[in-house]
Design a protein around this motif. Structure first.
Motif, PDB file in Angstrom:
ATOM      1  N   GLU A  44       0.818  -1.209   0.000  1.00 55.73           N
ATOM      2  CA  GLU A  44       0.000   0.000   0.000  1.00 55.73           C
ATOM      3  C   GLU A  44       0.856   1.265   0.000  1.00 55.73           C
ATOM      4  O   GLU A  44       0.347   2.347  -0.310  1.00 55.73           O
ATOM      5  N   LEU A  45       2.121   1.150   0.361  1.00 60.56           N
ATOM      6  CA  LEU A  45       2.967   2.334   0.519  1.00 60.56           C
ATOM      7  C   LEU A  45       3.020   3.207  -0.732  1.00 60.56           C
ATOM      8  O   LEU A  45       2.861   4.432  -0.639  1.00 60.56           O
ATOM      9  N   PRO A  46       3.222   2.632  -1.929  1.00 58.50           N
ATOM     10  CA  PRO A  46       3.257   3.496  -3.130  1.00 58.50           C
ATOM     11  C   PRO A  46       1.928   4.187  -3.432  1.00 58.50           C
ATOM     12  O   PRO A  46       1.899   5.145  -4.205  1.00 58.50           O
ATOM     13  N   LEU A  47       0.833   3.691  -2.845  1.00 59.98           N
ATOM     14  CA  LEU A  47      -0.487   4.264  -3.119  1.00 59.98           C
ATOM     15  C   LEU A  47      -0.800   5.463  -2.236  1.00 59.98           C
ATOM     16  O   LEU A  47      -1.757   6.196  -2.490  1.00 59.98           O
ATOM     17  N   LYS A  54       6.261   9.481   3.262  1.00 62.68           N
ATOM     18  CA  LYS A  54       7.443   9.861   4.039  1.00 62.68           C
ATOM     19  C   LYS A  54       7.280   9.492   5.506  1.00 62.68           C
ATOM     20  O   LYS A  54       8.210   9.005   6.152  1.00 62.68           O
ATOM     21  N   VAL A  55       6.071   9.718   6.035  1.00 59.06           N
ATOM     22  CA  VAL A  55       5.799   9.379   7.431  1.00 59.06           C
ATOM     23  C   VAL A  55       5.951   7.877   7.654  1.00 59.06           C
ATOM     24  O   VAL A  55       6.595   7.432   8.622  1.00 59.06           O
ATOM     25  N   MET A  56       5.363   7.061   6.755  1.00 59.48           N
ATOM     26  CA  MET A  56       5.427   5.609   6.908  1.00 59.48           C
ATOM     27  C   MET A  56       6.845   5.087   6.723  1.00 59.48           C
ATOM     28  O   MET A  56       7.292   4.195   7.442  1.00 59.48           O
ATOM     29  N   GLY A 110       7.418 -16.562   2.939  1.00 62.62           N
ATOM     30  CA  GLY A 110       8.689 -16.206   3.557  1.00 62.62           C
ATOM     31  C   GLY A 110       9.013 -14.731   3.580  1.00 62.62           C
ATOM     32  O   GLY A 110      10.076 -14.334   4.079  1.00 62.62           O
ATOM     33  N   GLN A 111       8.116 -13.900   3.054  1.00 69.11           N
ATOM     34  CA  GLN A 111       8.367 -12.467   2.986  1.00 69.11           C
ATOM     35  C   GLN A 111       7.404 -11.707   3.887  1.00 69.11           C
ATOM     36  O   GLN A 111       6.223 -12.056   3.991  1.00 69.11           O
ATOM     37  N   LEU A 112       7.903 -10.658   4.519  1.00 71.24           N
ATOM     38  CA  LEU A 112       7.049  -9.780   5.307  1.00 71.24           C
ATOM     39  C   LEU A 112       6.193  -8.957   4.350  1.00 71.24           C
ATOM     40  O   LEU A 112       6.716  -8.201   3.530  1.00 71.24           O
ATOM     41  N   VAL A 113       4.865  -9.110   4.435  1.00 72.09           N
ATOM     42  CA  VAL A 113       3.973  -8.400   3.509  1.00 72.09           C
ATOM     43  C   VAL A 113       3.107  -7.377   4.228  1.00 72.09           C
ATOM     44  O   VAL A 113       2.455  -6.553   3.589  1.00 72.09           O
ATOM     45  N   GLY A 114       3.070  -7.442   5.547  1.00 73.05           N
ATOM     46  CA  GLY A 114       2.241  -6.505   6.281  1.00 73.05           C
ATOM     47  C   GLY A 114       2.604  -6.465   7.749  1.00 73.05           C
ATOM     48  O   GLY A 114       3.368  -7.306   8.241  1.00 73.05           O
TER      49      GLY A 114
END
Length: 229
Positions: A44-47, A54-56, A110-114
């Protein structure tokens, strides 16, 4: 007040990420006695708008935030008292409503998604071991939900669904239906999904009632229109 089992059921019945969030909060905040709480998927970050991005990015910085670094490196829940002294934490995060923080990982392949997070304000008690255990159980169900939903919607070569029918079923029920369509027995489905054979039988009964069918073959015929080429 919601209990863990009711929260697990809310996760199972969510059909998308927006519905997942609406079903879980604010009951989740009440359960953990949190001042603030949130569920965030990294994609969601790019959205987000530039300011929020910047805050996130600042809040999720592994270089700056030892709590986030612990979460990212170990994929396990953590609160600030596990990794840093109260005085040092207050220097890193001086916000009065983030005096105590608790984070849990959502993992897929195996990946952190959230990340799911909770905060308590100054004057509130710190998060403890029981909170860690509870959020760990919660993250297990959230990670399983993500794996189920994304495998049903994104993986190529899967069965093609009739959307008007699949909306009647939960993601877990759709996962069972897919395995039925592949010819698996109840025992095989239970072993693959880490549930009992009786749980599979009961789930199929509920699915038959929802779809108004009386057999596995009829259920598969209603749900799937073929395979993707």
């Amino acid at each position: 007040m919601a209990n863990l089992q009711s929260l697990f059921q809310r996760i199972i019945h969510a059909k998308n990420e927006q519905e997942l969030k609406s079903l879980l909060f604010p009951e989740l905040s009440d359960y953990f006695a949190a001042k603030r709480s949130g569920l965030f998927f990294l994609e969601e970050l790019p959205l987000l708008d530039s300011r929020l991005q910047k805050v996130m990015q600042f809040a999720l910085s592994t270089k700056r935030n030892p709590v986030v670094r612990y979460l990212v490196e170990r994929h396990t829940p953590v609160h600030e008292a596990l990794v840093i002294s109260p005085k040092a934490w207050q220097l890193i995060c001086p916000r009065a409503d983030h005096w105590h923080v608790l984070l849990g990982p959502i993992v897929n392949q195996g990946q952190l998604v959230g990340v799911i997070g909770f905060t308590r304000a100054i004057g509130m008690t710190a998060f403890d071991t029981q909170n860690l255990l509870d959020v760990s159980a919660l993250c297990l169900h959230l990670s399983a939900w993500v794996a189920t939903v994304r495998s049903l919607s994104l993986n190529p070569g899967k069965l093609v669904y009739q959307q008007s029918k699949t909306r009647q079923l939960t993601p877990r029920e759709m996962q069972i239906a897919q395995l039925v369509a592949q010819g698996r027995t109840n025992a095989q489905i239970g072993a693959e999904l880490w549930i009992t054979e009786n749980s599979v039988k009961q789930a199929l009964k509920r699915m038959f009632r929802k779809l108004e069918v009386s057999s596995r073959a009829e259920m598969v015929a209603q749900l799937f229109v073929g395979t993707q080429r």
